[in-house]
Motif scaffolding. Structure first.
Motif, short mmCIF file in Angstrom:
data_model
loop_
_atom_site.label_atom_id
_atom_site.label_comp_id
_atom_site.label_asym_id
_atom_site.label_seq_id
_atom_site.Cartn_x
_atom_site.Cartn_y
_atom_site.Cartn_z
N THR A 469 11.64 11.52 -4.63
CA THR A 469 12.10 11.65 -3.24
C THR A 469 11.04 12.29 -2.35
N GLN A 470 10.17 13.10 -2.91
CA GLN A 470 9.14 13.76 -2.10
C GLN A 470 7.86 12.94 -2.12
N LEU A 471 7.58 12.27 -1.02
CA LEU A 471 6.36 11.48 -0.89
C LEU A 471 5.44 12.11 0.16
N THR A 472 4.15 12.03 -0.12
CA THR A 472 3.15 12.54 0.81
C THR A 472 2.53 11.37 1.56
N TYR A 473 2.47 11.48 2.89
CA TYR A 473 1.94 10.41 3.74
C TYR A 473 0.60 10.85 4.32
N LYS A 474 -0.42 10.01 4.10
CA LYS A 474 -1.77 10.28 4.59
C LYS A 474 -2.13 9.24 5.64
N PRO A 484 -8.22 11.84 5.40
CA PRO A 484 -7.08 11.51 6.27
C PRO A 484 -7.06 12.44 7.49
N ILE A 485 -6.65 11.91 8.60
CA ILE A 485 -6.57 12.74 9.81
C ILE A 485 -5.26 13.51 9.86
N TYR A 486 -4.34 13.16 8.98
CA TYR A 486 -3.08 13.92 8.94
C TYR A 486 -2.45 13.72 7.57
N ILE A 487 -1.80 14.77 7.07
CA ILE A 487 -1.06 14.70 5.81
C ILE A 487 0.30 15.35 6.03
N GLU A 488 1.33 14.67 5.61
CA GLU A 488 2.69 15.19 5.77
C GLU A 488 3.51 14.81 4.53
N THR A 489 4.22 15.76 3.93
CA THR A 489 5.13 15.49 2.82
C THR A 489 6.55 15.48 3.33
N ARG A 490 7.25 14.40 3.06
CA ARG A 490 8.60 14.23 3.57
C ARG A 490 9.52 13.74 2.45
N GLU A 491 10.79 14.15 2.50
CA GLU A 491 11.78 13.55 1.62
C GLU A 491 12.04 12.12 2.10
N SER A 492 11.94 11.18 1.17
CA SER A 492 12.09 9.77 1.51
C SER A 492 13.07 9.12 0.54
N VAL A 493 14.12 8.54 1.09
CA VAL A 493 15.12 7.86 0.26
C VAL A 493 15.41 6.49 0.87
N MET A 494 15.77 5.56 0.00
CA MET A 494 15.86 4.17 0.43
C MET A 494 17.01 3.90 1.37
N TRP A 495 18.05 4.76 1.36
CA TRP A 495 19.21 4.47 2.20
C TRP A 495 19.09 5.12 3.58
N ARG A 496 17.99 5.81 3.86
CA ARG A 496 17.85 6.43 5.18
C ARG A 496 16.57 5.95 5.83
N THR A 497 16.67 5.37 7.00
CA THR A 497 15.50 4.93 7.75
C THR A 497 14.99 6.11 8.56
N GLU A 498 13.77 6.54 8.25
CA GLU A 498 13.21 7.70 8.93
C GLU A 498 11.90 7.32 9.59
#
Length: 538
Positions: A469-474, A484-498
């Motif tokens: 569920t915890q994915l890091t986005y670069k 990367p110019i930005y790094i953010e770790t977010r909870e990501s689940v398939m049933w929620r569009t974020e």
């Protein structure tokens, strides 16, 4: 708005938080469906959530076993075919009981027993199976009474290595359909459950014990009675304690030996008497009943279903009980009937159609409803771990909408059987397997860029992973991926569009730029997004 300085090595990027009317786009979090995800157990599961190559069947799989080099599947199918083959392509014509190669998943065509029923002319469906403790024999039960034209009344034995038919079980099998099997850890006794009235030459109602040493019908004979609503009285799950002392049984009954026992009971392995310490009401009367039992060391795991009760008095989750005393270790309350259980290391894999595991730390009830064919629990606590396997079928065919019904594992892979046509969105019919390890993120992020005067706003729709569920986005500007110019770790689940929006102010008017976003899971596996369109800074 001033750019924020991130960790060393990252370029500065503005995250705007003012209103759109002010010309600034904030770090956006939009939940298209349901509430934010619950606090999943952070430990990774043993198995990947994405499938690997596996043969298929043309009908439901009810039971599975794994040997040293084979996967055995029993069910209501009439043929098998290779992985990736469309229905009608590469069909073997092997029905009801089939073998697959454990390394490749390919059907083993030389294993070809023919199961039939000359009593009623019906198909010889296999509904239960078990391996002897030494792994030498496969025993199956179901609706058949002949194997290759030889008598095998609802029970049959096979050489687990070669697949050779070894004859019927006991002196005369049983006289009705079998739905549950268990073998004692010492390998001497087979326990049988289903809908029958005789075992060998002895009266036995729905349960029996047969010696695997001398074929005799043994004295274990608990009496189940009082069926749950709209269900036929029968025994659908059996297991034996690791110390050989207790036999656990489950099914749509409300009494055992004349005493209250709602859908589950623990009995003395020799006499069938109820075991001391175990409660009669783990499951709620009058409609809840046990569907799956798994024993591991000194724990017994119990799964259940309830098709009629509403609200909190509906048991459809999983219990962990002390196998000696009956004390409750934990109860994982997931709504959606449970049908199979498999313990692998610190995981308890649950075959079900779970749609609300919020009480156990998993996904909440959503609209539209989201079903999982397998979810995973922490064996110590019962808390849901990130594991998101989904199946789907044809709405006009109920046998393809059964999700999952059986699980098996050798510790290196997990096999699931049921009734389905697709797994995680890909074509795969009725049986599928998952290898140990971690899957890469399945759905990448999707970015779009919009230029403004002296900045670019990058709107990123987050992706998801089947076992994290915890994915890091670069975020990368251009093709370079070293910084990367930005790094953010977010909870990501398939049933929620974020959607998350970043503002890049380290650009100059007239500059042409594009962006890509990499999603990285905790194991380091990643997937890169498509590139955005090239935009010109205003």
């Amino acid at each position: 708005m001033k750019p924020q300085t991130r960790t060393p090595g990252h370029r500065r990027l503005t995250r705007a938080v003012a209103a759109l009317a002010a010309g600034l786009v904030g770090l956006g979090l939009t939940a298209a469906v349901g509430a934010p995800a619950q606090a999943f157990d952070p430990q990774h599961t043993v198995m990947q959530g994405s499938q690997t190559t596996m043969g298929q069947t043309d009908g439901p799989v009810w039971t599975l076993e794994m040997t040293g080099d084979r996967i055995y599947a029993g069910g209501q199918f009439t043929s098998t075919r290779p992985s990736g083959a469309a229905a009608g392509t590469g069909e073997t014509g092997q029905g009801f009981l089939a073998a697959f190669d454990e390394a490749t998943g390919a059907p083993i065509t030389e294993f070809a027993p023919k199961l039939t029923n000359d009593y009623n002319g019906r198909a010889g469906v296999v509904r239960a199976s078990v391996l002897t403790p030494d792994g030498s024999q496969l025993i199956v039960g179901g609706d058949f009474n002949l194997v290759d034209g030889k008598r095998a009344n609802y029970l049959a034995r096979f050489d687990a290595r070669t697949g050779a038919f070894l004859g019927q079980v006991g002196n005369n099998g049983v006289d009705g359909p079998v739905q549950a099997l268990a073998v004692s850890p010492d390998g001497t006794t087979l326990y049988v459950g289903g809908r029958f009235s005789r075992a060998g030459w002895s009266a036995r109602k729905n349960v029996a014990a047969i010696s695997l040493v001398n074929r005799a019908t043994l004295g274990w004979a608990p009496t189940v009675s009082t069926p749950t609503r709209n269900e036929a009285l029968r025994v659908t799950a059996l297991a034996v304690s690791s110390d050989n002392q207790r036999v656990f049984l489950a099914g749509p009954f409300q009494q055992v030996n004349g005493s209250a026992a709602q859908g589950f009971a623990a009995t003395d392995a020799a006499t069938g008497a109820l075991s001391a310490g175990f409660r009669s009401n783990y499951l709620y009367a009058p409609h809840s009943w046990g569907t799956a039992i798994e024993v591991a060391d000194n724990e017994v795991f119990l799964g259940s279903r309830d098709d009629f009760t509403s609200g909190s008095r509906r048991n459809e989750g999983v219990y962990s009980l002390d196998a000696t005393t009956g004390a409750v270790n934990w109860y994982a309350n997931c709504y959606g009937d449970t049908f199979g259980l498999q313990v692998v290391g610190g995981d308890v894999y649950v075959a079900s159609h779970a749609h609300d595991c919020a009480a156990a730390g998993g996904h909440p009830e959503l609209n539209p409803r989201t079903y999982l064919a397998i979810h995973a629990l922490n064996r110590s606590t019962g808390v849901v771990r990130p594991y998101f396997v989904q199946t789907s079928g044809n709405l006009d065919d109920a046998n393809t909408r059964l999700l999952s019904r059986a699980l098996a594992s050798d510790g290196n892979q997990l096999v699931m059987g049921g009734g389905f046509l697709r797994v995680n969105g890909a074509a795969q019919a009725n049986v599928v397997r998952f290898l140990a390890g971690s899957s890469a993120p399945e759905k990448p992020a999707y970015p779009t860029a919009t230029a403004g005067p002296g900045y670019v706003d990058l709107r990123v729709r987050l992706g998801y992973d089947r076992d994290d569920t915890q994915l890091t986005y670069k975020v990368y500007r251009g093709w370079q991926t070293s910084a990367p110019i930005y790094i953010e770790t977010r909870e990501s689940v398939m049933w929620r569009t974020e959607n998350v929006t970043f503002r890049d102010t380290q650009v100059t008017p007239g500059q042409q730029v594009y962006y890509r976003v990499e999603a990285v899971d905790p194991s380091g596996q990643s997937v890169m997004s498509v590139r955005t369109a090239t935009v010109t800074v205003g």
